[in-house]
Design a protein around this motif. Structure first.
Motif, short mmCIF file in Angstrom:
data_model
loop_
_atom_site.label_atom_id
_atom_site.label_comp_id
_atom_site.label_asym_id
_atom_site.label_seq_id
_atom_site.Cartn_x
_atom_site.Cartn_y
_atom_site.Cartn_z
N TYR A 157 0.83 -1.21 0.00
CA TYR A 157 0.00 0.00 0.00
C TYR A 157 0.86 1.26 0.00
CZ TYR A 157 -3.08 -3.65 1.84
OH TYR A 157 -3.76 -4.83 2.02
N LYS A 158 0.29 2.32 -0.60
CA LYS A 158 1.03 3.59 -0.63
C LYS A 158 0.69 4.47 0.57
CE LYS A 158 1.92 4.21 -5.57
NZ LYS A 158 1.19 3.03 -6.14
N THR A 159 -0.63 4.46 0.96
CA THR A 159 -1.05 5.34 2.05
C THR A 159 -1.72 4.54 3.17
OG1 THR A 159 -3.16 5.72 0.93
CG2 THR A 159 -1.41 7.35 0.53
N ALA A 160 -1.44 4.97 4.39
CA ALA A 160 -2.03 4.30 5.55
C ALA A 160 -2.57 5.32 6.54
CB ALA A 160 -0.99 3.41 6.24
N TYR A 161 -3.59 4.89 7.28
CA TYR A 161 -4.21 5.71 8.33
C TYR A 161 -4.13 4.83 9.57
CZ TYR A 161 -8.07 8.85 10.05
OH TYR A 161 -8.85 9.77 10.71
N THR A 162 -3.74 5.38 10.72
CA THR A 162 -3.73 4.55 11.92
C THR A 162 -4.75 5.06 12.93
OG1 THR A 162 -2.04 5.73 13.23
CG2 THR A 162 -1.23 4.13 11.62
N ASP A 214 -5.26 3.79 1.48
CA ASP A 214 -5.28 2.43 0.93
C ASP A 214 -5.55 1.43 2.03
OD1 ASP A 214 -4.54 3.44 -1.53
OD2 ASP A 214 -2.39 3.14 -1.19
N THR A 215 -5.00 1.72 3.23
CA THR A 215 -5.16 0.76 4.32
C THR A 215 -5.38 1.49 5.65
OG1 THR A 215 -4.19 -1.19 5.42
CG2 THR A 215 -2.66 0.53 4.78
N LEU A 216 -6.15 0.82 6.53
CA LEU A 216 -6.39 1.35 7.87
C LEU A 216 -5.80 0.35 8.87
CD1 LEU A 216 -7.78 3.11 10.06
CD2 LEU A 216 -9.84 1.72 9.73
N MET A 217 -4.84 0.83 9.69
CA MET A 217 -4.24 -0.02 10.72
C MET A 217 -4.92 0.32 12.04
SD MET A 217 -2.04 -0.72 13.43
CE MET A 217 -1.41 0.87 13.86
N VAL A 218 -5.49 -0.70 12.69
CA VAL A 218 -6.19 -0.48 13.96
C VAL A 218 -5.58 -1.32 15.07
CG1 VAL A 218 -8.40 -0.72 15.20
CG2 VAL A 218 -8.40 0.06 12.83
N PHE A 219 -5.36 -0.69 16.23
CA PHE A 219 -5.12 -1.45 17.46
C PHE A 219 -6.19 -1.08 18.48
CE2 PHE A 219 -4.09 -1.48 21.92
CZ PHE A 219 -3.86 -2.83 22.12
N ILE A 220 -6.83 -2.09 19.02
CA ILE A 220 -7.73 -1.93 20.17
C ILE A 220 -7.43 -3.10 21.12
CG2 ILE A 220 -9.66 -0.55 19.25
CD1 ILE A 220 -9.50 -4.38 19.04
N ASP A 239 -15.04 -1.00 3.56
CA ASP A 239 -14.59 -2.11 2.71
C ASP A 239 -15.00 -1.85 1.27
OD1 ASP A 239 -17.20 -2.31 3.65
OD2 ASP A 239 -17.19 -4.50 3.84
N LYS A 240 -16.24 -1.38 1.09
CA LYS A 240 -16.72 -1.11 -0.28
C LYS A 240 -15.99 0.08 -0.90
CE LYS A 240 -21.12 -3.33 0.40
NZ LYS A 240 -21.05 -3.43 1.88
N ALA A 241 -15.52 0.99 -0.03
CA ALA A 241 -14.77 2.16 -0.53
C ALA A 241 -13.33 1.78 -0.86
CB ALA A 241 -14.81 3.28 0.50
N GLY A 242 -12.98 0.50 -0.63
CA GLY A 242 -11.65 0.02 -1.04
C GLY A 242 -10.56 0.18 0.02
N VAL A 243 -10.96 0.46 1.26
CA VAL A 243 -9.95 0.56 2.34
C VAL A 243 -9.70 -0.85 2.89
CG1 VAL A 243 -9.37 1.62 4.56
CG2 VAL A 243 -10.83 2.86 2.94
N LYS A 244 -8.43 -1.20 3.05
CA LYS A 244 -8.09 -2.54 3.56
C LYS A 244 -7.79 -2.45 5.05
CE LYS A 244 -6.92 -6.87 2.43
NZ LYS A 244 -7.12 -7.42 3.74
N LEU A 245 -8.50 -3.26 5.85
CA LEU A 245 -8.31 -3.24 7.31
C LEU A 245 -7.20 -4.21 7.71
CD1 LEU A 245 -9.29 -2.29 10.11
CD2 LEU A 245 -10.95 -4.16 10.08
#
Ligand code: PHB
Length: 394
Positions: A157-162, A214-220, A239-245
């Motif tokens: 992935y090129k872009t990530a959100y945490t 491109d991707t969402l990194m989650v910690f809980i 998911d439908k918007a194409g973000v990978k969890l």
């Protein structure tokens, strides 16, 4: 002469019987109520199963007494008070358990002061083991999973959100992932921290959707929160918007997979273990669990941390023939190696008293009608806590 010999023999016999009637007291603190209150039993069940299956290996006459206490979730004052009571009133030989980092941090100075070895079976913030020379950890650090996750993700992935829970392990997951993702050439578009308890997930997920990473990194902190994340991710249509969890394995913890259902399919995580791992020791562990607790029951990662923590404790008891000296116990902990953990080969790092273990890339798949964390790649076989490795270089 004869009389002396007889008296000495009787004294020796007494000493031997006193020594053989040894009870090792373990003060076991975990959460049976509050946030993750359903997870305490996953730890206690592992401890009790380990004792049941291995107690015949203990030196003759040695018994283990498990004294359990409820810290009521992330509650450092309560955890400290319980540890104090276990040390002073119950005179425990060891402390063990603990899901939450703030609780482990609150107990650490007491372990040092009282010289009571403290085996951490879950709490995963890297710094914890530096807080007392009497701590050893058999769970994981968030750096161990999130750093290799970042390296892997940067190749895809090129872009990530945490998005992480705003406390120790969340900060570690965010920092480790961000550093590795950036080193791999990726761009982190946002680092957002959410309250530990009851965040407004829909609002946070909407913000992620608007940012289009491109991707969402989650910690809980695993448990029910994992399902809340999954549900909101799907409800808001990420998911439908194409973000990978993606995330460390806390987001697809075994016991929540059946509750999450198909929305979890394809979620990719990095972790040190999965119930679906096909190592013989893992299959035996999962089978023993089902035999003891029911065919529909599955252990989770907290169970594995607790199971291996008991193997560590048994090592110290056996080597000292049931008479525990705290400093000798710590030396044994530091030399502990277990080639046959359910997660693969593990050991305790003698320098840091933290676990060295494999890390697997896993993907949620449906196998035989059940959702599982399928292990699809081994990212490392003997991964040390990367945070401590980086500190050494500084
Ligand atoms: C922690 O508090 O260190 C913690 C809690 C729950 C997790 C992982 C880490 O799933």
């Amino acid at each position: 002469m004869n009389l002396f010999k007889t008296t000495a023999a009787i004294a020796l016999a007494f000493a031997a019987s006193a020594a053989s009637a040894q009870t090792i007291k373990i003060g076991f603190i975990t959460s049976y109520s509050g946030l993750n209150g359903n997870l305490g039993p996953y730890m206690e069940r592992a401890v009790r199963l380990y004792i049941k299956m291995h107690e015949k290996e203990l030196p003759a006459g040695v018994k283990i007494e498990l004294i359990t206490r409820d810290d009521t979730g992330p509650n450092p004052d309560k955890a400290k008070q319980l540890a104090q009571e276990l040390i002073v009133r119950e005179r425990v030989n060891l402390l063990a358990g603990v899901i939450f980092t703030p609780n482990a941090m609150a107990i650490a100075p007491l372990a040092t002061e009282a010289k009571v070895p403290f085996v951490i079976m879950n709490a995963g913030t890297a710094v914890i083991t530096t807080r007392s020379p009497y701590i050893a950890r058999t769970s994981f650090t968030l750096w161990q999973s999130s750093f290799p996750l970042g390296t892997w993700a940067a190749k895809k992935y090129k872009t990530a959100y945490t998005l992480v829970s705003d406390f120790g392990p969340g900060h570690d997951a965010e920092t480790a992932f961000t550093q590795a993702f950036k080193e791999g050439g990726g761009n982190v578009v946002a680092n957002v921290r959410v309250p530990l308890q009851n965040p407004d997930w829909a609002a946070y997920m909407q913000r992620v959707k608007d940012a289009k990473p491109d991707t969402l990194m989650v910690f809980i902190p695993a448990g029910k929160t994992a399902t809340a994340v999954m549900k909101n991710f799907s409800d808001l249509g990420l998911d439908k918007a194409g973000v990978k969890l993606i995330g460390p394995g806390d987001i697809t913890t075994e016991e929540e997979l059946p509750v999450m259902g198909d929305i979890a399919l394809g979620v990719t995580t990095v972790f040190h273990w999965s119930a679906a791992g096909d190592r013989p020791a893992n299959k035996a562990f999962v089978a023993a669990w089902k035999k003891e607790y029911g065919a529909g029951e599955t252990p989770n990662f907290l169970s594995v941390g607790s199971w291996d923590g008991m193997a560590l404790i048994f090592d110290a008891i056996k080597q000292q023939k049931g008479k525990l000296d705290p400093d000798r116990t710590m030396e044994i902990f530091k030399a502990h190696k277990n080639p046959n953990s359910p997660r693969g080969a593990i050991s305790i790092d003698p320098e840091t008293r933290d676990i060295i273990q494999p890390e697997y890339l896993r993907e949620v798949r449906r196998v035989g009608g059940q959702l599982v964390n399928a292990e699809i790649e081994t990212l490392g076989t003997a991964v040390k806590d990367p945070w401590k490795e980086l500190q050494k270089k500084k």
